[in-house]
Design an enzyme around this catalytic site. Structure first.
Site, PDB file in Angstrom:
ATOM      1  CB  ALA A  47      36.204 -16.454  24.608  1.00 48.93           C
ATOM      2  CD  GLU A  75      39.107  -6.579  15.021  1.00 48.91           C
ATOM      3  OE1 GLU A  75      39.657  -5.848  15.877  1.00 48.91           O
ATOM      4  OE2 GLU A  75      37.923  -6.968  15.106  1.00 48.91           O
ATOM      5  CB  THR A 112      39.384 -11.652  16.257  1.00 49.74           C
ATOM      6  OG1 THR A 112      38.715 -12.530  15.352  1.00 49.74           O
ATOM      7  CG2 THR A 112      39.176 -10.215  15.825  1.00 49.74           C
ATOM      8  CG  HIS A 150      35.166  -2.162  29.836  1.00 51.78           C
ATOM      9  ND1 HIS A 150      34.215  -2.936  30.464  1.00 51.78           N
ATOM     10  CD2 HIS A 150      35.887  -2.996  29.049  1.00 51.78           C
ATOM     11  CE1 HIS A 150      34.355  -4.197  30.068  1.00 51.78           C
ATOM     12  NE2 HIS A 150      35.356  -4.255  29.212  1.00 51.78           N
ATOM     13  NE  ARG A 205      38.459  -9.063  32.128  1.00 52.93           N
ATOM     14  CZ  ARG A 205      37.513  -8.897  33.045  1.00 52.93           C
ATOM     15  NH1 ARG A 205      37.839  -8.702  34.309  1.00 52.93           N
ATOM     16  NH2 ARG A 205      36.240  -8.895  32.707  1.00 52.93           N
ATOM     17  N   GLY A 206      39.469 -10.017  27.621  1.00 56.37           N
ATOM     18  CA  GLY A 206      38.357 -10.815  27.105  1.00 56.37           C
ATOM     19  C   GLY A 206      37.159 -10.725  28.027  1.00 56.37           C
ATOM     20  CG  ASP A 207      33.427  -9.632  26.731  1.00 52.56           C
ATOM     21  OD1 ASP A 207      33.737  -8.658  27.417  1.00 52.56           O
ATOM     22  OD2 ASP A 207      33.004  -9.550  25.570  1.00 52.56           O
ATOM     23  CG  HIS A 259      42.958  -9.753  18.071  1.00 55.21           C
ATOM     24  ND1 HIS A 259      41.787  -9.042  18.218  1.00 55.21           N
ATOM     25  CD2 HIS A 259      43.624  -9.155  17.049  1.00 55.21           C
ATOM     26  CE1 HIS A 259      41.738  -8.058  17.331  1.00 55.21           C
ATOM     27  NE2 HIS A 259      42.854  -8.115  16.600  1.00 55.21           N
ATOM     28  CD  GLN A 295      34.777  -1.596  21.270  1.00 58.68           C
ATOM     29  OE1 GLN A 295      34.961  -1.741  20.063  1.00 58.68           O
ATOM     30  NE2 GLN A 295      34.516  -2.598  22.085  1.00 58.68           N
TER      31      GLN A 295
END
Length: 344
Positions: A78, A44, A75, A202, A134-136, A104, A229
């Site tokens: 957002a 990554e 990556t 999570h 989903r993302g933060d 991503h 993760q």
């Protein structure tokens, strides 16, 4: 889903990490032990903050590609904040190397229209492998009151990627030899979509089985593999895989491994993940006499972890490179996954 710790450690913009062809993994049973020398690996990386950082990153990509990874993932900021830079790096990998790029994508706060436009842009550029996250949510909001946009989960993003790809390329034509102008119509190859998994749970999980339930939902939506993760001990990954298999998860679950090469990086990772401190690694880093010894400690820990999960049946390993090829290649060499002479 949250952004990967690697993303947050390396860029002030929050980004997401984190098969039908099993994301180019070998055709074996998901948890069959793979000899280290034959084990697939992947990397990554993240787009640079500015275009000025592209030449250095392209050199890192060249060296990483020469090692023979299954794919290199890039990556994504957002809300699409790094779309242009992410796409530039992805298309560079596609054009200049023989390694498949993986894009991503995050969806929190996005409308269907916005997410569809980004997916189409990537598909039009030739990108056919994705990591759907989903993302933060924004840092100052709670889960129950955030604006989620039209897409509330990574599973919904998986479905949208599949649908957009089907609309863009519903079929392909293959020429019929000896019949000028004639073509045979065949279904278009489907995109490969990986998702995130969380061996230690999570931070927003409400109960210990919620992460397995989420992974099952992603699988049902069409996910073709999962990447975990980071974790610090092999039994954390192996126990998670066992729970997932017992619950009905059948897609490959690839362990994500991050070389932790300084006490500061370890502290930052623990802040982001909420995981308990690994005392053995923490003490070794803190008692190391200088940065070189700390780096050696981190490489040895990551290499031991890679060997242990492969011995336990992991289908490969995914390494968070931090845009630095030297450390992750040293991990692969120490783990016996690549030969010394393969390095640049």
């Amino acid at each position: 889903m949250r952004a990967s710790a690697a993303d947050r450690l390396t860029d002030p913009d929050p980004r997401a990490t984190m098969t039908r062809a099993t994301m180019s993994l070998p055709e074996t049973s998901p948890d069959t032990p793979v000899p280290a020398a034959a084990a697939p690996f992947s990397f990554e990386i993240y787009p640079p903050r500015t275009a000025a950082g592209l030449p250095a990153l392209y050199e890192t990509i060249r060296v990483l590609a020469d090692a023979g990874p299954r794919f290199i993932s890039v990556t994504f900021g957002a809300g699409g904040s790094t779309t242009d830079r992410s796409l530039a790096v992805l298309t560079h990998i596609l054009r200049e190397t023989a390694v498949p790029p993986v894009a991503h994508l995050t969806c929190v706060g996005s409308t269907y229209a916005d997410a569809t436009a980004v997916i189409r842009e990537f598909l039009d550029a030739g990108i056919t492998r994705f990591l759907a996250l989903r993302g933060d949510p924004p840092a100052d909001t709670a889960e129950e009151d955030i604006y989620l946009g039209d897409l509330e989960s990574a599973a919904q993003l998986v479905q949208l990627i599949d649908r957009v790809q089907a609309e863009c390329s519903p079929y392909r034509e293959q020429e019929i030899p000896g019949v000028p102008g004639a073509a045979r119509v065949q279904p278009a190859p489907r995109v490969e979509i990986a998702v995130a998994a969380f061996p230690n749970g999570h931070p927003r999980s409400r109960h210990r089985f919620e992460d397995i339930d989420a992974l099952l939902a992603k699988q049902a939506a069409g996910a073709t593999s999962a990447i975990t993760q980071l974790f610090f001990h092999a039994d954390e990954y192996l126990a998670f895989v066992a729970r997932a298999r017992a619950a009905g998860v059948r897609i490959p679950i690839v362990p994500g491994i991050m070389p932790i090469t300084s006490p500061a990086r370890l502290r930052r990772v623990l802040e982001l993940t909420g995981d308990p401190r690994p005392d053995d690694l923490g003490e070794a880093l803190e008692t190391a006499t200088d940065a070189a010894v700390q780096r050696a400690v981190g490489i040895a820990h990551a290499a031991d972890l890679a060997r242990a999960v492969l011995d336990g049946g992991a289908p490969g390993i995914h390494l968070y490179a931090f845009n630095n090829h030297e450390t992750v290649l040293a991990v692969l060499r120490a783990a016996g996954l690549i030969e010394q002479e393969t390095l640049a």
